[in-house]
Design an enzyme around this catalytic site. Structure first.
Site, PDB file in Angstrom:
ATOM      1  N   TYR A  34       0.822  -1.207   0.000  1.00  0.00           N
ATOM      2  CA  TYR A  34       0.000   0.000   0.000  1.00  0.00           C
ATOM      3  C   TYR A  34       0.850   1.248   0.000  1.00  0.00           C
ATOM      4  O   TYR A  34       2.069   1.182   0.191  1.00  0.00           O
ATOM      5  CB  TYR A  34      -0.969   0.004   1.188  1.00  0.00           C
ATOM      6  N   ARG A  53       8.311   4.037  -4.498  1.00  0.00           N
ATOM      7  CA  ARG A  53       8.372   3.029  -3.429  1.00  0.00           C
ATOM      8  C   ARG A  53       7.332   1.930  -3.658  1.00  0.00           C
ATOM      9  O   ARG A  53       7.603   0.756  -3.387  1.00  0.00           O
ATOM     10  CB  ARG A  53       8.169   3.693  -2.068  1.00  0.00           C
ATOM     11  N   ARG A 102      -8.060 -20.977  -1.736  1.00  0.00           N
ATOM     12  CA  ARG A 102      -6.974 -20.640  -0.815  1.00  0.00           C
ATOM     13  C   ARG A 102      -5.831 -21.625  -1.034  1.00  0.00           C
ATOM     14  O   ARG A 102      -6.028 -22.838  -0.946  1.00  0.00           O
ATOM     15  CB  ARG A 102      -7.451 -20.715   0.636  1.00  0.00           C
ATOM     16  N   LYS A 150       6.448  -2.035   1.997  1.00  0.00           N
ATOM     17  CA  LYS A 150       5.250  -1.467   2.643  1.00  0.00           C
ATOM     18  C   LYS A 150       4.062  -2.410   2.463  1.00  0.00           C
ATOM     19  O   LYS A 150       3.174  -2.174   1.648  1.00  0.00           O
ATOM     20  CB  LYS A 150       4.958  -0.074   2.071  1.00  0.00           C
ATOM     21  N   GLU A 182      11.800   2.278  14.361  1.00  0.00           N
ATOM     22  CA  GLU A 182      10.983   3.388  13.858  1.00  0.00           C
ATOM     23  C   GLU A 182       9.697   3.431  14.660  1.00  0.00           C
ATOM     24  O   GLU A 182       9.484   2.614  15.554  1.00  0.00           O
ATOM     25  CB  GLU A 182      10.701   3.201  12.358  1.00  0.00           C
ATOM     26  N   LEU A 207      11.051   1.122   7.206  1.00  0.00           N
ATOM     27  CA  LEU A 207      10.491   1.572   5.927  1.00  0.00           C
ATOM     28  C   LEU A 207      11.251   2.821   5.480  1.00  0.00           C
ATOM     29  O   LEU A 207      11.464   3.734   6.281  1.00  0.00           O
ATOM     30  CB  LEU A 207       9.010   1.913   6.107  1.00  0.00           C
TER      31      LEU A 207
HETATM   32  N1  PDD Z   1       2.839   5.040   7.380  1.00  0.00           N
HETATM   33  N2  PDD Z   1       7.511   3.718   8.906  1.00  0.00           N
HETATM   34  C1  PDD Z   1       6.354   3.018   8.912  1.00  0.00           C
HETATM   35  C2  PDD Z   1       6.333   1.689   9.591  1.00  0.00           C
HETATM   36  C3  PDD Z   1       5.207   3.548   8.284  1.00  0.00           C
HETATM   37  O1  PDD Z   1       4.068   2.840   8.277  1.00  0.00           O
HETATM   38  C4  PDD Z   1       5.282   4.820   7.663  1.00  0.00           C
HETATM   39  C5  PDD Z   1       4.107   5.434   6.949  1.00  0.00           C
HETATM   40  C6  PDD Z   1       6.510   5.513   7.702  1.00  0.00           C
HETATM   41  C7  PDD Z   1       6.692   6.859   7.053  1.00  0.00           C
HETATM   42  O2  PDD Z   1       6.718   6.770   5.651  1.00  0.00           O
HETATM   43  P1  PDD Z   1       6.242   7.979   4.728  1.00  0.00           P
HETATM   44  O3  PDD Z   1       7.012   9.162   5.159  1.00  0.00           O
HETATM   45  O4  PDD Z   1       6.560   7.557   3.368  1.00  0.00           O
HETATM   46  O5  PDD Z   1       4.752   8.164   4.990  1.00  0.00           O
HETATM   47  C8  PDD Z   1       7.600   4.922   8.315  1.00  0.00           C
HETATM   48  C9  PDD Z   1       1.659   5.498   6.670  1.00  0.00           C
HETATM   49  C10 PDD Z   1       1.474   6.973   6.716  1.00  0.00           C
HETATM   50  C11 PDD Z   1       0.457   4.722   7.164  1.00  0.00           C
HETATM   51  O6  PDD Z   1       0.608   3.531   7.352  1.00  0.00           O
HETATM   52  O7  PDD Z   1      -0.632   5.296   7.312  1.00  0.00           O
END
Ligand code: PDD
Length: 287
Positions: A34, A53, A102, A150, A182, A207
């Site tokens: 996503y 990405r 499945r 992601k 993170e 990420l």
């Molecule tokens: N999340 N690390 C993780 C685990 C994340 O899920 C996200 C983003 C980030 C930051 O990435 P970016 O700057 O590209 O948004 C870092 C999104 C916003 C979400 O899951 O809603």
């Protein structure tokens, strides 16, 4: 609430008419990726980076993505337009699709993947967390080892956030071997008393945040010193400032880690400066 128009399988439909099969591998195996793109003034922030990405995430999972960036941009824009979205986000999810049964084995490569997108209205510029900062509580990082992709496997981040809230905080910071990886849905940063910005280096442990990259470029332009390395929870607790970055939180100050106030326990000056600069730059570059 008015019904949103969402995108599914090459169609724009009312949200109650958007249906995904119970055999979709996204549903059965979390076999999907996503992206979240923020929207400011009806325009998309960091769109190119998010699509780059997305393509990488899909490739790492051998997930077909038969839509060109221009087509994806058009879908994003059309959804923003149809939903009259001024501020908020566009969520995109791509799954391997519905093979009809499945089965752990990946289906044949010619299976049509499922692509859905929807908008969410959300105040991003004026938020309490942006103004007053957030408190984080540390949680063990029990996610899988490919956090650079992601994927939609968000059960553990969701549990970690709930545990952080139960501990009286607003969000979770994940910790592995004593070092912060993170945030549950953002990248973690600290500023040392010597004025060095520290954020973890890119690897499969985190990420590669699109906002992280943009904020890093801004910090460089402001001649701030940056070190990409892991930092410990203890270091964070003794830092001058801490903050997080993500598409929907931009730069958000962290005012406490596990109940320990950071600096003076109020949003840091550098974090707020980076937040303002990021917002200004994003508005200028949004498409
Ligand atoms: N999340 N690390 C993780 C685990 C994340 O899920 C996200 C983003 C980030 C930051 O990435 P970016 O700057 O590209 O948004 C870092 C999104 C916003 C979400 O899951 O809603």
């Amino acid at each position: 609430m008015t019904q949103r128009t969402v995108y599914i399988d090459n169609n724009y439909v009312a949200e109650q008419d958007a249906k995904v099969s119970i055999f979709d591998r996204g549903f059965l195996f979390a076999d999907g990726v996503y992206e979240v793109c923020s929207v400011l003034g009806g325009k998309l922030v960091d769109f190119e980076g998010h699509m780059r990405r997305l393509r990488r995430s899909a490739a790492e999972l051998e997930l077909p993505l038969p839509w060109a960036d221009e087509a994806l941009l058009e879908i994003h824009r059309e959804l923003v337009r149809r939903n009259d979205l001024a501020e908020g986000l566009v969520y995109l999810q791509l799954t391997r699709g519905n093979p009809g049964d499945r089965d752990f084995d990946f289906p044949s490569a010619d299976l049509t993947p499922t692509l859905v997108l929807f908008t969410q209205a959300k105040p991003l510029l004026e938020s309490r967390s942006g103004r007053e900062g957030i408190r984080v509580a540390t949680q063990p990082d029990w996610r899988w080892a490919r956090r650079d992709i992601k994927t939609v496997q968000l059960l553990y981040p969701s549990m970690a956030k709930m545990a952080a809230k139960a501990a009286g905080a607003d969000d979770a910071w994940m910790v592995e071997a004593g070092k912060v990886t993170e945030g549950a849905s953002n990248n973690a940063w600290m500023l040392t008393w010597e004025g060095v910005l520290v954020t973890r280096e890119l690897s499969s442990a985190i990420l590669p945040g699109i906002t992280r990259a943009a904020v890093m470029a801004i910090a460089e332009a402001l001649s701030l010193d940056i070190e990409e390395r892991a930092f410990s929870v203890e270091e964070a607790k003794q830092a001058r400032e801490c903050f997080v970055t993500s598409a929907t939180s931009f730069v958000t100050p962290v005012i406490a880690v596990d109940g320990v106030p950071i600096g003076d326990g109020v949003p840091g000056e550098v974090a707020l400066r980076l937040r303002a600069a990021y917002i200004e730059e994003s508005r200028r570059r949004a498409v």
